[in-house]
Each structure stands twice: as C-alpha cells, then as structure tokens.
Design a protein around this motif. Structure first.
Motif, short mmCIF file in Angstrom:
data_model
loop_
_atom_site.label_atom_id
_atom_site.label_comp_id
_atom_site.label_asym_id
_atom_site.label_seq_id
_atom_site.Cartn_x
_atom_site.Cartn_y
_atom_site.Cartn_z
N UNK A 1 0.81 -1.21 0.00
CA UNK A 1 0.00 0.00 0.00
C UNK A 1 0.85 1.27 0.00
N UNK A 2 2.13 1.16 -0.22
CA UNK A 2 3.01 2.32 -0.29
C UNK A 2 2.79 3.09 -1.58
N UNK A 3 3.40 4.28 -1.67
CA UNK A 3 3.30 5.07 -2.90
C UNK A 3 3.93 4.33 -4.07
N UNK A 4 5.08 3.67 -3.82
CA UNK A 4 5.70 2.88 -4.88
C UNK A 4 4.78 1.74 -5.30
N UNK A 5 4.11 1.14 -4.31
CA UNK A 5 3.16 0.07 -4.61
C UNK A 5 2.00 0.55 -5.46
N UNK A 6 1.54 1.78 -5.19
CA UNK A 6 0.45 2.34 -5.98
C UNK A 6 0.87 2.54 -7.43
N UNK A 7 2.10 3.02 -7.63
CA UNK A 7 2.61 3.20 -8.98
C UNK A 7 2.71 1.86 -9.70
#
Length: 223
Positions: free
Chosen positions: A76-82
């Motif tokens: 659920x991190x920002x990198x994960x969202x990307x």
C-alpha cells in the motif's frame, strides 16, 4: 487523500511509462521460458496456484505469465500504488497490502480469491525484506488456501543492481534472459508449517540457481 499537482502528474505518467519500459526491455531481450509446461499441466487440471518470486525480480514478472488470470499482492506504499497502476496495462488486478501495512485485510482477500479461478502472485520477501527470506504470508496462504506454490525466477546476463535492500534488478536492453518455473510445493498437514517453509525456501533457491546455471551454460553469468 488530496494529491498535489505534482503527485497527480506522477501517477498519471509514471505507470504508463513503466509499462512501456517493461515492454521495450522484454522485446529487446532474447528470452527463454523453462519449466512452464509443469504449471500448464496444473492449469489443464483446473488447479490454480500461488506464483512466488523474490522482490528483486519484480520488474519483468508482468511478462512471465500466460495463465488463466492472476491477481497480484502489492504493498500500500506510494511505490506500490505506482506499480499497481502499471500492472493494469498488462491486465492484472492488484490486491493491496503487505506485512507492514494493510496485511491482514490483504491476506483475507487473497484467501478469499483462493476459492476463485485466479492464480495469485506475490513476493514472499517483500516489501522490506530481509532479502530472499520467506515471510509467513505465503506459508499461511498455502496452508489455508490449499494451493500449490510454484517458484518463479527471472535472471539475465546484463543489467544493473540497485543498492536497495533487495538489490533490485534492472535488465539492460538486448540481454539474454530466463524465466524459470519450479516444481509445485504443496502444504502437507502431517508435516506442518516448519517443514513446508523449509521445502519452499529450498525450492525457491534451487529454482533461481537452476535459471542462473542455464545462462552460465552459454558462458553468460547472471548479474
């Protein structure tokens, strides 16, 4: 959450660019698939599986899959969202969560998906490591979901290793690359959790080493 214009621009452009990078790298490389017939036999019998690969190999895994449909566990991190947005360009749906954030809900959703005709894909050492160390999620998912875990590995002879915790791999264009599917590993109730973890860990390591040895047979050490 309200995003700034910079964040909106980031999420509007980076996933598409990332997907194009993956496609360009893949089509520039000389790629071999090894062991895929084994998992195809499982699909032919109506069995869905859990595909497990180390976090460092994530970038190119979107092009590894030719099955009936898969859902991916992504943090659920920002990198994960990307990453999740980039995977939509390959037709994948993401289940959001990790061992550090949203993990319980993500696990429940993955366990629910185990009853549906989808494969599941995850990185058992992600999202923060330690590198190549199995966490409990994949073990419990196999135990409670009753699915085989199929080790999946990617390696190449030319690329860059970042200085991140997982030594993330970025292949170079025109590299020689190997995707390798290992033998399925099933949870056995009589043997227990520790036995399964040990067998799966060994299978993951052996499958990656076998992929690297395939390259080495051409005189091309894996990066």
């Amino acid at each position: 959450m309200v995003m700034s214009w910079k964040e909106k621009l980031l999420f509007a452009t980076v996933p598409w660019l990332g997907a194009q990078l993956i496609r360009c790298l893949y089509h520039s490389m000389r790629v071999e698939f090894i062991g895929e017939e084994g998992v195809r036999e499982l699909w032919a019998r109506g069995e869905n599986v859990i595909l497990a690969f180390w976090h460092e190999q994530t970038l190119m895994m979107a092009k590894s899959y030719h099955g009936p449909g898969a859902k991916l566990l992504i943090s659920q991190s920002k990198d994960g969202e990307l990453l999740a947005k980039a995977m939509t360009y390959f037709g994948y749906e993401a289940v959001r969560g990790s061992s550090t954030r949203g993990g319980r809900n993500a696990f429940k959703e993955m366990l629910s998906i185990s009853k549906e005709p989808f494969d599941l894909a995850l990185t058992p050492d992600g999202p923060r490591g330690p590198r190549r160390e199995l966490k409990d999620g994949v073990v419990q998912l196999a135990r409670l979901g009753g699915r085989a875990v199929v080790p999946l590995a990617f390696c190449c002879n030319r690329g860059h290793r970042f200085s991140s915790w997982d030594r993330f791999l970025l292949p170079y264009p025109f590299a020689r690359a190997v995707y390798r599917f290992g033998e399925p590993v099933y949870f056995e109730k009589d043997a227990g959790v520790d036995d399964f973890r040990e067998r799966l860990d060994k299978a993951m390591m052996m499958n990656l080493r076998a992929a690297e040895e395939h390259l080495e047979a051409y005189g091309l050490p894996a990066v």
